[in-house]
Scaffold this active site. Sequence first.
Site, PDB file in Angstrom:
ATOM      1  CG  HIS A 157     -43.748-160.886 -23.394  1.00 33.94           C
ATOM      2  ND1 HIS A 157     -44.834-159.999 -22.548  1.00 33.94           N
ATOM      3  CD2 HIS A 157     -42.905-161.147 -22.421  1.00 33.94           C
ATOM      4  CE1 HIS A 157     -44.115-159.912 -21.626  1.00 33.94           C
ATOM      5  NE2 HIS A 157     -42.849-160.572 -20.939  1.00 33.94           N
TER       6      HIS A 157
ATOM      7  CB  SER B 145     -43.494-161.230 -17.967  1.00 37.23           C
ATOM      8  OG  SER B 145     -43.262-160.705 -17.740  1.00 37.23           O
TER       9      SER B 145
ATOM     10  CG  ASP C  79     -46.988-158.826 -23.599  1.00 39.22           C
ATOM     11  OD1 ASP C  79     -46.261-158.788 -23.886  1.00 39.22           O
ATOM     12  OD2 ASP C  79     -47.474-159.284 -22.411  1.00 39.22           O
TER      13      ASP C  79
END
Length: 841
Positions: A250, A614, A175
């Site tokens: 994220h 996600s 990620d």
Amino acid sequence: MEGLLVHFLVLSLLSLLLGGLCQEDAAVYIVTMKQPPAVHYNDELKRFGSSGISYGDSETFNILNKTRNYSRTNSNYSSYLIRLQNSLLRRAFRGERYLKLYSYHYLINGFAVFITSQQAEKLSRRHEVANVLLDFSVRTATTHTPEFLGLPQGAWVQEGGPEVAGEGIVIGFIDTGIDPTHPSFSDYLSVNRYPIPHHFSGICEVTKDFPAGSCNRKLVGARHFAASAITRGIFNATLDHASPLDGDGHGTHTASIAAGNHGIPVVVSGHRFGNASGMAPRAHIAVYKALYKSFGGFAADVVAAIDQAAQDGVDIISLSITPNRRPLGVATFFNPIDMSLLNAVKAGIFVVQAAGNTGPSPKSVSSFSPWIFTVGASAHDRIYSNHLVLGNNLKISGVGLAPGTDGDLMYPLIAATHALTNETTDANDMYLAECQDSSLLNKDLTKGKLLVCSYSIRFVLGLSSIKQALQSAKNVSAVGVIFYMDPFVIGFQLNPTPMHMPGLIIPSPDDSKIFLKYYNSSLMRGKDSKTIIKFRGVAKILGGLKANYSISAPKVMYYSARGPDPEDNSLVDADILKPNLIAPGNFIWSAWSSLGTDSAEFQGEKFAMISGTSMAAPHVAGLAALIKQKYPNFSPSAIGSALSTTATVYGKQGSPIMAQRAYSNPDSNMSPATPFDMGSGFVNATAALNPGLILNSGYDNFLSFLCGINGSAPVVLNYTGHNCKISTMMGSDLNIPSVTISLLNQSRTVMRRVSNIANDEHYSVSWSAPFGVSVSVSPTQFFIASGQQQNLTIVLGSTMNSTSASFGGIGLYGNLGHKLFIPLSVISKTKHKATLTRKRC
């Protein structure tokens, strides 16, 4: 929150402070002392009136002097207690190492200290000490998907509670990195022994912005991969951070969803939104940063990250990433990322990947291979909504994590374009309507009113921001802000946005038109019809800080990518079900990087609420950790089977799960979800820990499947070094917990083999046939002993010619309560024998 961060930083110095202290034996203890705390001292003052209590270097009290300043005495007395505590530790541990974490002095007199069990025993024998207690955890409500998935009463209970849920399992995240200072990733909350798993050998990179001590027993490894980006000359070390540090947000968010600590307070814009917890709060986290804010990522860096994660010994890989385009070549499965993940599966690693956010169109899924567990996004039952009540009593729903206006008072409305200073010339400028510059607004007009602003495409592109509009409103003394939706902003989902003042965004263009019609009709204009004499429109905002809970959840979100799985770039359908299932992915609270910029609304916050597949994938990664913890010998496909066969196809009220079918007004465009929307269904965390039967496929089975694709032999050899023999295996022949047939030419027989991991059990079998298809399954009843296997023969026949997909399912029901569901999906059906256009060899 700040206190948590401070203690995280303190613990990062443990290796220096504790030296030879055995950290596996060391733990946090709460020590209470016999002398009264400050609150008791104040009671003594009140009881004795003008008399006081003296304290000095000795440890005895004497009623001697009068004390006149209670507050000052309280402060002095507290300082005195702290000195006594420090003196006790110095005298008790002469020459020994320890770390004092807290001083308690007001409600209790004591301290928290990190020491060995031998040191704790030594403290308990001191005459000044009243009690020595091993630190303990307290449970609070989570935010909120663990509750929705039934973890506190179900899966966590089976594992022994959140204090041990996922322990010993390492989840690797490919990620954007991680914020190591976040309390969701601290190890100081650990009460019991929390060693790094012996099978994990990863390292923690040390850089200027990811210093020594960033990793701990929770965050056990962190690396970054950017060689491909650097070679291309697009890597900016300052903006992209040449380290595992998350400059996007994220990666921090996804890691916390799967394995963040339990019970971390969620505070955003000064408002409390409960406590956060990962699905497996005791699991360990290893970070492999291969994506970056400014440019995304490249397959070369992602594959390097996957390779390193497998070498390091992670148990699970979570990929909240998908390719930008469908892979070219013989089949979608043959791409570097999927093939590297095939070898990860061979090494025993369970791989979870997001389905992609390109729904709701068919064949939009961006995770292709049967050895990868693909997760779509659903809504859960928590909803934050606020409302606007107009002067004509019309109520309009909105979004915004914001307080409401005071009581029942109605406030005048004024649009930014009607509140401009005399120096502002073009009132039709889009920028002016967005409330981004308070210097252009007339404070005399806006004071005490609700400022009306436009939410245009510039907000979506990051050129304008909610925060700046709120600041403008504050600068001109407005009581709140109302954003109406520009009609050109279509198909864009608004996250509930934190606001420090009363505010609301009207997300519907249609509702925005209704609001603007009311506003414009309420304006009193002069004779020239241009000059506004009076603003007669009024409204109040009902706050959106309190969560409401829907009975309609779950539902498949419109953006969640859909099947059927495309086998190649010409969109020929594969005999593989994608997605595998759905999990919560909409409006998910989770940790946020202090440098996070991925969601502008939450910039500078410690938590963020964002949406996407996600967010769904790490939910499943965390639940897989719970399964792996309970069944350490499970293969990756066995974990996937346990998750799939126990998923539910029904919502909270027992009705079928629905799927949104359109970007615009998605809740008005829903129909029952099919396996191409939701796979096997919505994940059932508790049932997955007790599946009864599993279906298992291994590396050799996947190789045979790949070799069965026409023209695949050279590609298989290149990726795996394996020479293909003649194979007729199709995707429907894999022993996976679904049956998908892209072209049913008259009839087909497939086999499934189930293995019993529970006690001896009798099973009955029933099924529902897809429309236009006949189905038979044998045997219809069977007894299976623990550890034994049973073959199921499934015969499907076409009863009509059709190119429309139809769906059914097979149910297995055990007399001990186990229930399994295997979805059946048939796309094209040919009743009479036809020539196949695709050859397999």
